[in-house]
Write a protein that holds these residues in place. Structure first.
Motif, PDB file in Angstrom:
ATOM      1  N   VAL A   1       0.847  -1.194   0.000  1.00 44.97           N
ATOM      2  CA  VAL A   1       0.000   0.000   0.000  1.00 44.97           C
ATOM      3  C   VAL A   1       0.879   1.239   0.000  1.00 44.97           C
ATOM      4  CG1 VAL A   1      -1.835   1.255   1.198  1.00 44.97           C
ATOM      5  CG2 VAL A   1      -1.744  -1.247   1.345  1.00 44.97           C
ATOM      6  N   ASP A   2       0.596   2.160  -0.902  1.00 43.97           N
ATOM      7  CA  ASP A   2       1.267   3.455  -0.941  1.00 43.97           C
ATOM      8  C   ASP A   2       0.327   4.489  -0.326  1.00 43.97           C
ATOM      9  OD1 ASP A   2       2.714   5.731  -1.566  1.00 43.97           O
ATOM     10  OD2 ASP A   2       2.286   5.677  -3.711  1.00 43.97           O
ATOM     11  N   PHE A   3       0.688   4.974   0.860  1.00 45.44           N
ATOM     12  CA  PHE A   3      -0.065   6.068   1.482  1.00 45.44           C
ATOM     13  C   PHE A   3       0.523   7.351   0.917  1.00 45.44           C
ATOM     14  CE2 PHE A   3      -0.648   2.561   4.384  1.00 45.44           C
ATOM     15  CZ  PHE A   3      -1.952   2.714   4.844  1.00 45.44           C
ATOM     16  N   TRP A   4      -0.286   8.116   0.194  1.00 47.39           N
ATOM     17  CA  TRP A   4       0.254   9.245  -0.548  1.00 47.39           C
ATOM     18  C   TRP A   4      -0.707  10.424  -0.526  1.00 47.39           C
ATOM     19  CZ3 TRP A   4      -0.873  10.868  -5.907  1.00 47.39           C
ATOM     20  CH2 TRP A   4      -2.127  10.425  -6.330  1.00 47.39           C
ATOM     21  N   ALA A   5      -0.268  11.536  -1.115  1.00 45.56           N
ATOM     22  CA  ALA A   5      -1.136  12.703  -1.289  1.00 45.56           C
ATOM     23  C   ALA A   5      -0.791  13.334  -2.627  1.00 45.56           C
ATOM     24  CB  ALA A   5      -0.924  13.703  -0.164  1.00 45.56           C
TER      25      ALA A   5
ATOM     26  N   PHE B   1      -1.011  -4.182  -5.621  1.00 46.27           N
ATOM     27  CA  PHE B   1      -0.567  -2.810  -5.361  1.00 46.27           C
ATOM     28  C   PHE B   1      -1.774  -1.910  -5.153  1.00 46.27           C
ATOM     29  CE2 PHE B   1       4.061  -2.590  -6.354  1.00 46.27           C
ATOM     30  CZ  PHE B   1       4.254  -3.925  -6.662  1.00 46.27           C
ATOM     31  N   LEU B   2      -1.836  -1.287  -3.965  1.00 47.79           N
ATOM     32  CA  LEU B   2      -2.933  -0.378  -3.651  1.00 47.79           C
ATOM     33  C   LEU B   2      -2.381   1.014  -3.370  1.00 47.79           C
ATOM     34  CD1 LEU B   2      -4.945  -2.576  -1.096  1.00 47.79           C
ATOM     35  CD2 LEU B   2      -5.246  -2.486  -3.573  1.00 47.79           C
ATOM     36  N   LYS B   3      -3.255   1.998  -3.539  1.00 47.00           N
ATOM     37  CA  LYS B   3      -2.912   3.378  -3.192  1.00 47.00           C
ATOM     38  C   LYS B   3      -3.979   3.937  -2.268  1.00 47.00           C
ATOM     39  CE  LYS B   3      -1.507   6.236  -6.552  1.00 47.00           C
ATOM     40  NZ  LYS B   3      -0.072   6.412  -6.765  1.00 47.00           N
ATOM     41  N   VAL B   4      -3.533   4.597  -1.203  1.00 51.50           N
ATOM     42  CA  VAL B   4      -4.476   5.263  -0.301  1.00 51.50           C
ATOM     43  C   VAL B   4      -4.172   6.760  -0.318  1.00 51.50           C
ATOM     44  CG1 VAL B   4      -5.166   5.584   2.110  1.00 51.50           C
ATOM     45  CG2 VAL B   4      -4.880   3.265   1.193  1.00 51.50           C
ATOM     46  N   ASP B   5      -5.155   7.554  -0.714  1.00 52.23           N
ATOM     47  CA  ASP B   5      -5.045   9.007  -0.695  1.00 52.23           C
ATOM     48  C   ASP B   5      -5.262   9.453   0.754  1.00 52.23           C
ATOM     49  OD1 ASP B   5      -5.572  11.746  -0.739  1.00 52.23           O
ATOM     50  OD2 ASP B   5      -6.469  11.649  -2.738  1.00 52.23           O
ATOM     51  N   THR B   6      -4.181   9.909   1.395  1.00 56.23           N
ATOM     52  CA  THR B   6      -4.245  10.195   2.833  1.00 56.23           C
ATOM     53  C   THR B   6      -5.164  11.383   3.146  1.00 56.23           C
ATOM     54  OG1 THR B   6      -2.223  11.492   2.576  1.00 56.23           O
ATOM     55  CG2 THR B   6      -1.979   9.252   3.397  1.00 56.23           C
ATOM     56  N   GLU B   7      -5.371  12.258   2.164  1.00 55.51           N
ATOM     57  CA  GLU B   7      -6.283  13.389   2.391  1.00 55.51           C
ATOM     58  C   GLU B   7      -7.730  12.939   2.339  1.00 55.51           C
ATOM     59  OE1 GLU B   7      -5.476  16.785  -0.159  1.00 55.51           O
ATOM     60  OE2 GLU B   7      -4.884  17.684   1.735  1.00 55.51           O
TER      61      GLU B   7
ATOM     62  N   ILE C   1       4.642  11.123   4.315  1.00 55.76           N
ATOM     63  CA  ILE C   1       4.238  10.540   3.050  1.00 55.76           C
ATOM     64  C   ILE C   1       5.332  10.791   2.030  1.00 55.76           C
ATOM     65  CG2 ILE C   1       1.721  10.505   3.296  1.00 55.76           C
ATOM     66  CD1 ILE C   1       1.718  13.301   1.993  1.00 55.76           C
ATOM     67  N   PRO C   2       5.538   9.899   1.051  1.00 52.74           N
ATOM     68  CA  PRO C   2       4.821   8.625   0.973  1.00 52.74           C
ATOM     69  C   PRO C   2       5.316   7.629   2.026  1.00 52.74           C
ATOM     70  CG  PRO C   2       6.529   8.719  -0.725  1.00 52.74           C
ATOM     71  CD  PRO C   2       6.539  10.051  -0.027  1.00 52.74           C
ATOM     72  N   THR C   3       4.404   6.777   2.514  1.00 47.93           N
ATOM     73  CA  THR C   3       4.772   5.632   3.331  1.00 47.93           C
ATOM     74  C   THR C   3       4.269   4.389   2.617  1.00 47.93           C
ATOM     75  OG1 THR C   3       4.827   6.747   5.492  1.00 47.93           O
ATOM     76  CG2 THR C   3       4.319   4.405   5.510  1.00 47.93           C
ATOM     77  N   LEU C   4       5.155   3.402   2.507  1.00 44.50           N
ATOM     78  CA  LEU C   4       4.764   2.117   1.921  1.00 44.50           C
ATOM     79  C   LEU C   4       4.592   1.113   3.042  1.00 44.50           C
ATOM     80  CD1 LEU C   4       7.368   1.884  -0.963  1.00 44.50           C
ATOM     81  CD2 LEU C   4       4.937   2.339  -1.219  1.00 44.50           C
ATOM     82  N   MET C   5       3.535   0.292   2.934  1.00 44.74           N
ATOM     83  CA  MET C   5       3.343  -0.797   3.892  1.00 44.74           C
ATOM     84  C   MET C   5       3.065  -2.073   3.131  1.00 44.74           C
ATOM     85  SD  MET C   5       1.213   0.490   7.144  1.00 44.74           S
ATOM     86  CE  MET C   5       1.935   1.678   8.233  1.00 44.74           C
TER      87      MET C   5
END
Ligand SMILES: [Zn+2]
Length: 154
Positions: free
Chosen positions: A63-67, A93-99, A113-117
């Motif tokens: 997961v990519d936590f991003w903005a 592969f997933l992406k999470v829009d932190t906003e 950010i970015p943080t990968l988990m």
């Protein structure tokens, strides 16, 4: 069990599918919505869909936590995209829009950010803060056991 299968959660409708390991997963379609289970692209996920994606996939999930407004995240997006096309269907592969999804950022204590988990069966197995280049991302995934035991005969 008569045939070996790997559970994959549909990126489109979030249904759980069982794909026989002998099948080419790249061509597999969801039994519910009939969309491809692997598109070669990272999948944006919402808080509502996140739990099932990390818990019910038999394959590792990164997961990519991003903005979208943050330059290092923007710079990493094409890298993440490229590596996703290489590692699918062994890794989701997933992406999470932190906003848009502050609840998920809070749940996982995302401080930068970015943080990968990397998740396996719902548990965090590795975490990386800061953008990575393509080679570093590949190594990070391999070091943490992603795609070490192929789930499909592709
Ligand atoms: Zn589906």
């Amino acid at each position: 069990m008569s045939e070996q299968a790997t559970q994959v959660v549909c990126p489109n409708c979030n249904s759980v599918n069982r794909i026989p390991t002998a099948k080419n997963a790249r061509e597999a379609k969801c039994g519910h919505c009939h969309q491809p289970l692997f598109t070669g692209h990272p999948i944006p996920v919402t808080t509502a869909r996140f739990g099932r994606q990390i818990e019910r996939n038999d394959i590792p999930v990164v997961v990519d936590f991003w903005a979208s407004w943050f330059v290092p995240c923007k710079a990493m997006a094409p890298v993440y995209e490229r590596v996703a096309s290489e590692f699918e269907p062994e890794v989701r592969f997933l992406k999470v829009d932190t906003e848009a999804e502050p609840e998920l950022s809070a749940r996982y204590n995302i401080r930068s950010i970015p943080t990968l988990m990397l998740f396996r069966n719902g548990k965090v197995v590795a975490q990386q803060a800061g953008a990575l280049g393509a080679e570093a991302l590949r190594s990070w995934l391999r070091q943490n056991g992603a795609a070490s035991a192929p789930a499909f005969q592709t």
